[in-house]
Write an enzyme that holds these catalytic residues in place. Structure first.
Site, PDB file in Angstrom:
ATOM      1  N   GLY A 195       0.843  -1.206   0.000  1.00 55.41           N
ATOM      2  CA  GLY A 195       0.000   0.000   0.000  1.00 55.41           C
ATOM      3  C   GLY A 195       0.866   1.239   0.000  1.00 55.41           C
ATOM      4  O   GLY A 195       0.535   2.267   0.600  1.00 55.41           O
TER       5      GLY A 195
ATOM      6  N   HIS B 231      -8.222  -4.397  17.369  1.00 56.16           N
ATOM      7  CA  HIS B 231      -8.089  -2.995  16.945  1.00 56.16           C
ATOM      8  C   HIS B 231      -9.431  -2.600  16.322  1.00 56.16           C
ATOM      9  O   HIS B 231      -9.614  -2.613  15.105  1.00 56.16           O
ATOM     10  CB  HIS B 231      -6.947  -2.840  15.930  1.00 56.16           C
ATOM     11  CG  HIS B 231      -6.949  -1.479  15.290  1.00 56.16           C
ATOM     12  ND1 HIS B 231      -6.692  -0.331  15.984  1.00 56.16           N
ATOM     13  CD2 HIS B 231      -7.196  -1.082  14.022  1.00 56.16           C
ATOM     14  CE1 HIS B 231      -6.795   0.719  15.183  1.00 56.16           C
ATOM     15  NE2 HIS B 231      -7.093   0.282  13.975  1.00 56.16           N
TER      16      HIS B 231
ATOM     17  N   ASP C 282      -3.473   2.546  19.024  1.00 57.88           N
ATOM     18  CA  ASP C 282      -4.449   2.595  20.121  1.00 57.88           C
ATOM     19  C   ASP C 282      -3.731   2.831  21.453  1.00 57.88           C
ATOM     20  O   ASP C 282      -4.198   3.582  22.304  1.00 57.88           O
ATOM     21  CB  ASP C 282      -5.223   1.273  20.206  1.00 57.88           C
ATOM     22  CG  ASP C 282      -5.785   0.878  18.862  1.00 57.88           C
ATOM     23  OD1 ASP C 282      -6.746   1.488  18.418  1.00 57.88           O
ATOM     24  OD2 ASP C 282      -5.217  -0.040  18.234  1.00 57.88           O
TER      25      ASP C 282
HETATM   26  P1  NAD Z   1      -5.057   4.410   1.378  1.00 57.37           P
HETATM   27  O1  NAD Z   1      -6.286   4.073   0.626  1.00 57.37           O
HETATM   28  O2  NAD Z   1      -4.555   5.808   1.361  1.00 57.37           O
HETATM   29  O3  NAD Z   1      -3.867   3.483   0.893  1.00 57.37           O
HETATM   30  C1  NAD Z   1      -4.004   2.118   0.780  1.00 57.37           C
HETATM   31  C2  NAD Z   1      -3.157   1.693  -0.384  1.00 57.37           C
HETATM   32  O4  NAD Z   1      -3.151   0.279  -0.420  1.00 57.37           O
HETATM   33  C3  NAD Z   1      -3.708   2.181  -1.738  1.00 57.37           C
HETATM   34  O5  NAD Z   1      -2.692   2.912  -2.405  1.00 57.37           O
HETATM   35  C4  NAD Z   1      -4.065   0.899  -2.456  1.00 57.37           C
HETATM   36  O6  NAD Z   1      -3.838   0.980  -3.861  1.00 57.37           O
HETATM   37  C5  NAD Z   1      -3.122  -0.082  -1.790  1.00 57.37           C
HETATM   38  N1  NAD Z   1      -3.503  -1.489  -1.900  1.00 57.37           N
HETATM   39  C6  NAD Z   1      -4.744  -2.019  -1.891  1.00 57.37           C
HETATM   40  N2  NAD Z   1      -4.657  -3.349  -2.079  1.00 57.37           N
HETATM   41  C7  NAD Z   1      -3.348  -3.653  -2.183  1.00 57.37           C
HETATM   42  C8  NAD Z   1      -2.632  -4.856  -2.411  1.00 57.37           C
HETATM   43  N3  NAD Z   1      -3.256  -6.023  -2.580  1.00 57.37           N
HETATM   44  N4  NAD Z   1      -1.291  -4.796  -2.471  1.00 57.37           N
HETATM   45  C9  NAD Z   1      -0.657  -3.641  -2.317  1.00 57.37           C
HETATM   46  N5  NAD Z   1      -1.276  -2.465  -2.134  1.00 57.37           N
HETATM   47  C10 NAD Z   1      -2.603  -2.476  -2.062  1.00 57.37           C
HETATM   48  O7  NAD Z   1      -5.287   3.898   2.876  1.00 57.37           O
HETATM   49  P2  NAD Z   1      -4.461   4.303   4.169  1.00 57.37           P
HETATM   50  O8  NAD Z   1      -5.143   5.449   4.799  1.00 57.37           O
HETATM   51  O9  NAD Z   1      -3.008   4.391   3.832  1.00 57.37           O
HETATM   52  O10 NAD Z   1      -4.748   3.046   5.095  1.00 57.37           O
HETATM   53  C11 NAD Z   1      -4.192   1.780   4.774  1.00 57.37           C
HETATM   54  C12 NAD Z   1      -4.787   0.718   5.693  1.00 57.37           C
HETATM   55  O11 NAD Z   1      -4.331   0.930   7.020  1.00 57.37           O
HETATM   56  C13 NAD Z   1      -6.311   0.757   5.756  1.00 57.37           C
HETATM   57  O12 NAD Z   1      -6.804  -0.580   5.807  1.00 57.37           O
HETATM   58  C14 NAD Z   1      -6.588   1.445   7.078  1.00 57.37           C
HETATM   59  O13 NAD Z   1      -7.842   1.115   7.611  1.00 57.37           O
HETATM   60  C15 NAD Z   1      -5.440   0.866   7.903  1.00 57.37           C
HETATM   61  N6  NAD Z   1      -5.128   1.592   9.118  1.00 57.37           N
HETATM   62  C16 NAD Z   1      -4.866   0.840  10.212  1.00 57.37           C
HETATM   63  C17 NAD Z   1      -4.548   1.445  11.413  1.00 57.37           C
HETATM   64  C18 NAD Z   1      -4.257   0.629  12.642  1.00 57.37           C
HETATM   65  O14 NAD Z   1      -4.122   1.210  13.729  1.00 57.37           O
HETATM   66  N7  NAD Z   1      -4.121  -0.691  12.555  1.00 57.37           N
HETATM   67  C19 NAD Z   1      -4.498   2.833  11.486  1.00 57.37           C
HETATM   68  C20 NAD Z   1      -4.756   3.584  10.319  1.00 57.37           C
HETATM   69  C21 NAD Z   1      -5.052   2.943   9.127  1.00 57.37           C
HETATM   70  C1  LMR Z   2      -7.700   4.062  13.112  1.00 54.85           C
HETATM   71  O1  LMR Z   2      -7.861   3.488  14.178  1.00 54.85           O
HETATM   72  O2  LMR Z   2      -7.521   5.290  13.023  1.00 54.85           O
HETATM   73  C2  LMR Z   2      -7.687   3.258  11.841  1.00 54.85           C
HETATM   74  O3  LMR Z   2      -7.794   1.896  12.112  1.00 54.85           O
HETATM   75  C3  LMR Z   2      -8.665   3.718  10.852  1.00 54.85           C
HETATM   76  C4  LMR Z   2     -10.073   3.325  11.241  1.00 54.85           C
HETATM   77  O4  LMR Z   2     -10.778   2.805  10.384  1.00 54.85           O
HETATM   78  O5  LMR Z   2     -10.451   3.564  12.387  1.00 54.85           O
END
Ligand code: NAD
Ligand code: LMR
Length: 334
Positions: A11, A192, A164
């Site tokens: 990503g 999460h 978190d």
């Molecule tokens: P985003 O949409 O800006 O970026 C995600 C990227 O992943 C995109 O560029 C997309 O093309 C790419 N992608 C999708 N499928 C893919 C694959 N199979 N292989 C490679 N790349 C792929 O999203 P973001 O804001 O950067 O968030 C990314 C992820 O992180 C989301 O699932 C979001 O919910 C998660 N997230 C998790 C936490 C946490 O605390 N665990 C916190 C924030 C975001």
């Molecule tokens: C967060 O906790 O900020 C991320 O996991 C994004 C979401 O969907 O809450």
């Protein structure tokens, strides 16, 4: 400079990666004497042409930083290339939720990504690779990747509850009027998601039980806990986008914790594959209090107790994770 570390980020054209990548490349995480090779994965051009194009732009910006510690940037839409020989894999790539969605709405949408990436990691990553799943719903995505990449030992997998954890620390510090570093022993139990339990009962503020410093139990139960649980949604509602630099910061903190022993008497939070600790069924990816030996190994802190309130929250988040596991059971080879 003798050390070289290969780090895969999926990503990599997304918004979390945009702040993750320069900090990984800069020496902040692996130090000034380690060269970093970034192996960046995005979706194929045939699926979504803009993703690889965006990633090429990100790679150009990384080049333009001229970090002394950045040895090479590999840009690819092929998992096997992205994971070839990697020491760390940060699995960020997945669709984020938008306004009005719950994280579990992403479950089926993102599950297949982690099935494929789990197998590719097992086939291609370096022995000893450490994997952190960030893409949501990250606990269950990690479960899918692990079960499809089982040649990689279970203690090498994790999902991110560090954001978190940092949120939970920051909110206690703000309420108590102390510096963030004076809040210790915080745990994010479970998922999460909005069922997570940010455990204030075992937390400390300036070395004292947090509940002796913040004596307003009603605030802790009815304001603090929901605030931590719903923080991701609150940010989406304000920004129209999910958290990005705080998420990247959480991922970097997680990796830094792997590389540095946890200070005596403290712990941090990570979701790891359960061996049955605290009554969680074996194999579930559950958020625990963990300590690091500084050599890449996290161990679950034993012996914490939860009161009736905490136990009910613990049970609720466990139930949700079991339901998520059930929803993806067809993607989980035994
Ligand atoms: P985003 O949409 O800006 O970026 C995600 C990227 O992943 C995109 O560029 C997309 O093309 C790419 N992608 C999708 N499928 C893919 C694959 N199979 N292989 C490679 N790349 C792929 O999203 P973001 O804001 O950067 O968030 C990314 C992820 O992180 C989301 O699932 C979001 O919910 C998660 N997230 C998790 C936490 C946490 O605390 N665990 C916190 C924030 C975001
Ligand atoms: C967060 O906790 O900020 C991320 O996991 C994004 C979401 O969907 O809450």
């Amino acid at each position: 400079m003798s050390n070289v570390v290969r780090v895969a980020v999926t990503g990599a054209a997304g918004q979390v990666a945009y702040t993750l990548l320069p900090r990984l490349a800069s020496g902040e995480v692996f130090g000034p004497n380690t060269k970093v090779i970034l192996q960046l994965l995005e979706v194929p051009r045939s699926v979504f042409p803009k993703a690889m194009e965006g990633l090429e732009g990100v790679a150009m910006e990384l080049e333009d930083c001229a970090f002394p510690t950045l040895q090479e940037i590999i840009v690819t839409d092929d998992e096997n290339t992205a994971f070839n020989g990697v020491n760390y894999a940060l699995l960020v790539g997945a669709a984020p939720r938008g306004p009005g969605m719950e994280r579990k709405d992403l479950l089926m949408k993102n599950a297949q990504i982690f099935q494929k990436q789990g197998s590719a990691l097992a086939a291609k990553a370096a022995t000893g690779v450490r994997i952190l799943v960030v893409g949501n719903p990250c606990n269950t995505n990690c479960l899918i990747a692990y079960r499809n990449g089982k040649d990689i030992p279970q203690n090498q997998w994790g999902a991110m509850t560090r954001l978190d954890h940092n949120r939970a620390v920051g909110a206690l510090a703000k309420k108590a009027g102390v510096a963030n570093e004076e809040v210790t022993n915080v745990t994010i139990w479970g998922n999460h998601s909005n069922t997570q339990y940010p455990d204030f009962t075992n937390a400390k503020i300036k070395g004292k039980p947090a509940t002796e410093v913040i004596t307003d139990r009603t605030w802790l139960e009815t304001v603090y806990v929901p605030q931590c649980q719903e923080r991701g949604k609150a940010i989406i509602n304000k920004r129209g986008l999910s958290s990005a630099f705080s998420a990247a910061n959480g991922a970097l903190d997680h990796v830094k914790s792997l590389l540095k022993p946890t200070p005596a008497g403290d712990w941090t939070s990570a979701a790891v594959i359960s061996n049955g600790e605290y009554g969680v069924p074996k194999g579930l990816v559950f958020g625990y209090p963990v300590r690091s030996d500084g050599q890449g190994n996290l161990s679950i802190v034993p012996g914490l107790s939860l009161d009736t309130f905490g136990k009910s929250k613990f049970d609720a988040t466990l139930k949700e994770l079991l339901e998520e596991q059930d929803a993806v059971k067809d993607l989980l080879p035994s």
